[in-house]
Write a protein that holds these residues in place. Structure first.
Motif, PDB file in Angstrom:
ATOM      1  N   LYS A   1      -9.972   7.940  -3.115  1.00 59.33           N
ATOM      2  CA  LYS A   1     -10.282   8.117  -3.592  1.00 59.33           C
ATOM      3  C   LYS A   1     -10.028   8.563  -4.596  1.00 59.33           C
ATOM      4  O   LYS A   1     -10.581   7.888  -6.102  1.00 59.33           O
ATOM      5  CB  LYS A   1     -12.089   9.238  -3.387  1.00 59.33           C
ATOM      6  CG  LYS A   1     -12.450   8.603  -2.011  1.00 59.33           C
ATOM      7  CD  LYS A   1     -14.479   9.116  -1.725  1.00 59.33           C
ATOM      8  CE  LYS A   1     -14.552   8.694  -0.791  1.00 59.33           C
ATOM      9  NZ  LYS A   1     -15.905   9.766  -0.392  1.00 59.33           N
ATOM     10  N   GLU A   2      -9.318   9.709  -4.743  1.00 58.67           N
ATOM     11  CA  GLU A   2      -8.286   9.696  -6.824  1.00 58.67           C
ATOM     12  C   GLU A   2      -7.373   8.608  -6.861  1.00 58.67           C
ATOM     13  O   GLU A   2      -7.803   8.311  -8.061  1.00 58.67           O
ATOM     14  CB  GLU A   2      -7.373  11.159  -6.459  1.00 58.67           C
ATOM     15  CG  GLU A   2      -7.641  12.246  -5.886  1.00 58.67           C
ATOM     16  CD  GLU A   2      -6.653  13.137  -5.528  1.00 58.67           C
ATOM     17  OE1 GLU A   2      -5.879  13.466  -6.541  1.00 58.67           O
ATOM     18  OE2 GLU A   2      -6.991  14.237  -4.977  1.00 58.67           O
ATOM     19  N   VAL A   3      -6.794   7.813  -5.569  1.00 57.76           N
ATOM     20  CA  VAL A   3      -6.498   6.425  -6.094  1.00 57.76           C
ATOM     21  C   VAL A   3      -7.507   5.496  -6.714  1.00 57.76           C
ATOM     22  O   VAL A   3      -7.133   4.473  -7.566  1.00 57.76           O
ATOM     23  CB  VAL A   3      -5.678   6.060  -5.085  1.00 57.76           C
ATOM     24  CG1 VAL A   3      -4.747   4.175  -5.472  1.00 57.76           C
ATOM     25  CG2 VAL A   3      -4.357   6.824  -4.678  1.00 57.76           C
ATOM     26  N   ARG A   4      -8.347   5.372  -6.016  1.00 53.86           N
ATOM     27  CA  ARG A   4      -9.435   4.762  -6.331  1.00 53.86           C
ATOM     28  C   ARG A   4     -10.384   4.437  -7.234  1.00 53.86           C
ATOM     29  O   ARG A   4     -10.723   3.990  -8.364  1.00 53.86           O
ATOM     30  CB  ARG A   4     -11.075   4.304  -5.072  1.00 53.86           C
ATOM     31  CG  ARG A   4     -11.623   3.269  -5.093  1.00 53.86           C
ATOM     32  CD  ARG A   4     -12.555   3.128  -3.959  1.00 53.86           C
ATOM     33  NE  ARG A   4     -13.279   4.667  -3.856  1.00 53.86           N
ATOM     34  CZ  ARG A   4     -14.818   4.901  -3.802  1.00 53.86           C
ATOM     35  NH1 ARG A   4     -14.461   4.380  -1.953  1.00 53.86           N
ATOM     36  NH2 ARG A   4     -15.406   5.413  -4.041  1.00 53.86           N
TER      37      ARG A   4
ATOM     38  N   ASN B   1      -8.912   5.478  -9.999  1.00 56.91           N
ATOM     39  CA  ASN B   1      -7.206   4.870 -11.355  1.00 56.91           C
ATOM     40  C   ASN B   1      -6.941   4.086 -11.071  1.00 56.91           C
ATOM     41  O   ASN B   1      -6.493   3.403 -12.315  1.00 56.91           O
ATOM     42  CB  ASN B   1      -7.122   6.499 -11.885  1.00 56.91           C
ATOM     43  CG  ASN B   1      -7.373   7.858 -11.644  1.00 56.91           C
ATOM     44  OD1 ASN B   1      -7.709   7.710 -12.695  1.00 56.91           O
ATOM     45  ND2 ASN B   1      -7.412   8.808 -10.586  1.00 56.91           N
ATOM     46  N   ILE B   2      -7.326   3.064 -10.144  1.00 61.10           N
ATOM     47  CA  ILE B   2      -6.421   1.843  -9.852  1.00 61.10           C
ATOM     48  C   ILE B   2      -7.276   1.003  -9.014  1.00 61.10           C
ATOM     49  O   ILE B   2      -8.211   1.446  -8.139  1.00 61.10           O
ATOM     50  CB  ILE B   2      -4.723   2.287  -9.189  1.00 61.10           C
ATOM     51  CG1 ILE B   2      -3.971   3.196  -9.880  1.00 61.10           C
ATOM     52  CG2 ILE B   2      -4.521   0.925  -8.880  1.00 61.10           C
ATOM     53  CD1 ILE B   2      -3.116   3.516  -8.793  1.00 61.10           C
ATOM     54  N   ALA B   3      -8.084  -0.097  -9.346  1.00 60.12           N
ATOM     55  CA  ALA B   3      -8.437  -1.339  -9.079  1.00 60.12           C
ATOM     56  C   ALA B   3      -7.762  -1.686  -8.207  1.00 60.12           C
ATOM     57  O   ALA B   3      -6.814  -2.771  -8.065  1.00 60.12           O
ATOM     58  CB  ALA B   3      -8.556  -2.082  -9.903  1.00 60.12           C
ATOM     59  N   LEU B   4      -7.689  -1.920  -6.669  1.00 60.11           N
ATOM     60  CA  LEU B   4      -7.051  -2.283  -6.018  1.00 60.11           C
ATOM     61  C   LEU B   4      -8.129  -3.342  -4.780  1.00 60.11           C
ATOM     62  O   LEU B   4      -8.734  -2.090  -4.987  1.00 60.11           O
ATOM     63  CB  LEU B   4      -6.307  -0.960  -4.595  1.00 60.11           C
ATOM     64  CG  LEU B   4      -5.162  -0.059  -5.265  1.00 60.11           C
ATOM     65  CD1 LEU B   4      -4.415   0.592  -4.354  1.00 60.11           C
ATOM     66  CD2 LEU B   4      -3.882  -0.656  -6.058  1.00 60.11           C
TER      67      LEU B   4
ATOM     68  N   ALA C   1      -2.370  -1.401   0.697  1.00 63.08           N
ATOM     69  CA  ALA C   1      -1.062  -0.864   1.979  1.00 63.08           C
ATOM     70  C   ALA C   1       0.230  -0.968   1.591  1.00 63.08           C
ATOM     71  O   ALA C   1       0.989  -0.312   1.196  1.00 63.08           O
ATOM     72  CB  ALA C   1      -1.211  -2.350   2.886  1.00 63.08           C
ATOM     73  N   GLU C   2       0.489  -1.817   0.345  1.00 68.97           N
ATOM     74  CA  GLU C   2       1.696  -1.837  -1.443  1.00 68.97           C
ATOM     75  C   GLU C   2       1.944  -0.993  -1.240  1.00 68.97           C
ATOM     76  O   GLU C   2       2.103   0.479  -1.648  1.00 68.97           O
ATOM     77  CB  GLU C   2       1.678  -3.683  -1.864  1.00 68.97           C
ATOM     78  CG  GLU C   2       2.720  -3.771  -2.049  1.00 68.97           C
ATOM     79  CD  GLU C   2       2.691  -4.721  -3.532  1.00 68.97           C
ATOM     80  OE1 GLU C   2       3.403  -4.687  -3.923  1.00 68.97           O
ATOM     81  OE2 GLU C   2       2.188  -5.646  -3.139  1.00 68.97           O
TER      82      GLU C   2
ATOM     83  N   PHE D   1      -7.205   7.292   4.307  1.00 67.58           N
ATOM     84  CA  PHE D   1      -6.955   6.287   2.738  1.00 67.58           C
ATOM     85  C   PHE D   1      -7.885   4.858   2.374  1.00 67.58           C
ATOM     86  O   PHE D   1      -7.760   5.188   1.656  1.00 67.58           O
ATOM     87  CB  PHE D   1      -5.689   6.242   3.213  1.00 67.58           C
ATOM     88  CG  PHE D   1      -4.738   5.907   1.496  1.00 67.58           C
ATOM     89  CD1 PHE D   1      -4.235   7.185   0.619  1.00 67.58           C
ATOM     90  CD2 PHE D   1      -4.567   5.399   1.152  1.00 67.58           C
ATOM     91  CE1 PHE D   1      -4.534   7.058  -0.582  1.00 67.58           C
ATOM     92  CE2 PHE D   1      -3.673   4.019   0.068  1.00 67.58           C
ATOM     93  CZ  PHE D   1      -4.149   5.455  -0.850  1.00 67.58           C
ATOM     94  N   PHE D   2      -7.425   4.518   3.730  1.00 61.12           N
ATOM     95  CA  PHE D   2      -7.640   3.308   3.877  1.00 61.12           C
ATOM     96  C   PHE D   2      -9.097   3.105   3.648  1.00 61.12           C
ATOM     97  O   PHE D   2      -9.941   2.494   3.316  1.00 61.12           O
ATOM     98  CB  PHE D   2      -6.865   1.985   5.019  1.00 61.12           C
ATOM     99  CG  PHE D   2      -5.879   1.530   5.123  1.00 61.12           C
ATOM    100  CD1 PHE D   2      -5.920   0.309   4.227  1.00 61.12           C
ATOM    101  CD2 PHE D   2      -4.910   2.373   5.452  1.00 61.12           C
ATOM    102  CE1 PHE D   2      -4.983  -0.328   4.066  1.00 61.12           C
ATOM    103  CE2 PHE D   2      -3.365   1.809   5.446  1.00 61.12           C
ATOM    104  CZ  PHE D   2      -3.624   0.633   4.599  1.00 61.12           C
ATOM    105  N   LYS D   3      -9.864   3.984   4.799  1.00 63.53           N
ATOM    106  CA  LYS D   3     -11.514   4.063   4.491  1.00 63.53           C
ATOM    107  C   LYS D   3     -11.976   4.348   3.149  1.00 63.53           C
ATOM    108  O   LYS D   3     -12.669   4.126   2.799  1.00 63.53           O
ATOM    109  CB  LYS D   3     -12.060   5.822   5.586  1.00 63.53           C
ATOM    110  CG  LYS D   3     -13.222   4.994   6.368  1.00 63.53           C
ATOM    111  CD  LYS D   3     -13.667   6.903   7.031  1.00 63.53           C
ATOM    112  CE  LYS D   3     -13.340   5.914   8.060  1.00 63.53           C
ATOM    113  NZ  LYS D   3     -13.452   6.182   9.904  1.00 63.53           N
ATOM    114  N   ALA D   4     -11.011   5.110   2.241  1.00 68.52           N
ATOM    115  CA  ALA D   4     -11.358   5.445   1.365  1.00 68.52           C
ATOM    116  C   ALA D   4     -12.402   3.914   0.504  1.00 68.52           C
ATOM    117  O   ALA D   4     -12.366   4.084  -0.838  1.00 68.52           O
ATOM    118  CB  ALA D   4     -11.086   6.309  -0.173  1.00 68.52           C
TER     119      ALA D   4
END
Length: 142
Positions: free
Chosen positions: A55-58, A60-63, A70-71, A114-117
Motif C-alpha cells: 500500500k505504501e508503494v501503491r 506513490n507509484i501507479a502500478l 512483479a517487476e 504485497f500483491f494483495k495490496a
C-alpha cells in the motif's frame, strides 16, 4: 606503530559493517520450536506486513498490472524476476530482502500480501534452500 593503528581502524570498520543481524531469525526459530501456533501467526503477520508495504508503494507509484507489480518487487528488493503470462519467477527471495527473515511462512505471507495490496490474488510456490526460487501466479479465474 602507524601501521598498527591503521590495521585496528580497518578491523573496526569491517566489524561495524557486518551484514544482516541474525537476532530476528534466531529468535523466530526459537519461538517456532517452543510456542504452539506461532507458525500460523508468523504467516498472518507477514501477509499484513506485505499488504502494508504494498500500500505504501501503491500510494506513490501507479502500478496497474501483475507484471508491473512483479517487476517493481524484484527491482526494489534487488531480486531477479522472469515474467510470463500472469506468472513471475523470482531467483532469490524478495521477502528476505525486505524482512531479514528467511522462513517459508514469512516469504509466502509477504509476497501474497504485497500483491494483495494491488488487488491481485496470487498463488505462491516456494522452492527454498541455499538459493530460493519463488513462483507467483495470478489465481485462476481472477
Amino acid at each position: 606503530m602507524r601501521g598498527e593503528k591503521l590495521t585496528k581502524k580497518w578491523r573496526l570498520i569491517k566489524l561495524s559493517k557486518m551484514q544482516r543481524s541474525d537476532f530476528a531469525p534466531r529468535f523466530i526459530e526459537e519461538c517456532l520450536n517452543s510456542v504452539e501456533g506461532i507458525s500460523e501467526m508468523l504467516y498472518r503477520y507477514s501477509v499484513g506486513y506485505g499488504i502494508e508495504k504494498g500500500k505504501e508503494v501503491r500510494r506513490n507509484i501507479a502500478l496497474k498490472t501483475f507484471d508491473d507489480v512483479a517487476e517493481f518487487l524484484g527491482m526494489v528488493t534487488g531480486v531477479t524476476v522472469d515474467k510470463g503470462d500472469d506468472v513471475a519467477v523470482y531467483s532469490g527471495c524478495p521477502a528476505y530482502a525486505m524482512t531479514d527473515v528467511k522462513r517459508n511462512e514469512v516469504c509466502r505471507g509477504f509476497v501474497e500480501g504485497f500483491f494483495k495490496a494491488f488487488n491481485l490474488d496470487v498463488e505462491v510456490e516456494l522452492s527454498c534452500g541455499e538459493a530460493c526460487r519463488i513462483r507467483v501466479r495470478v489465481k485462476a479465474g481472477k
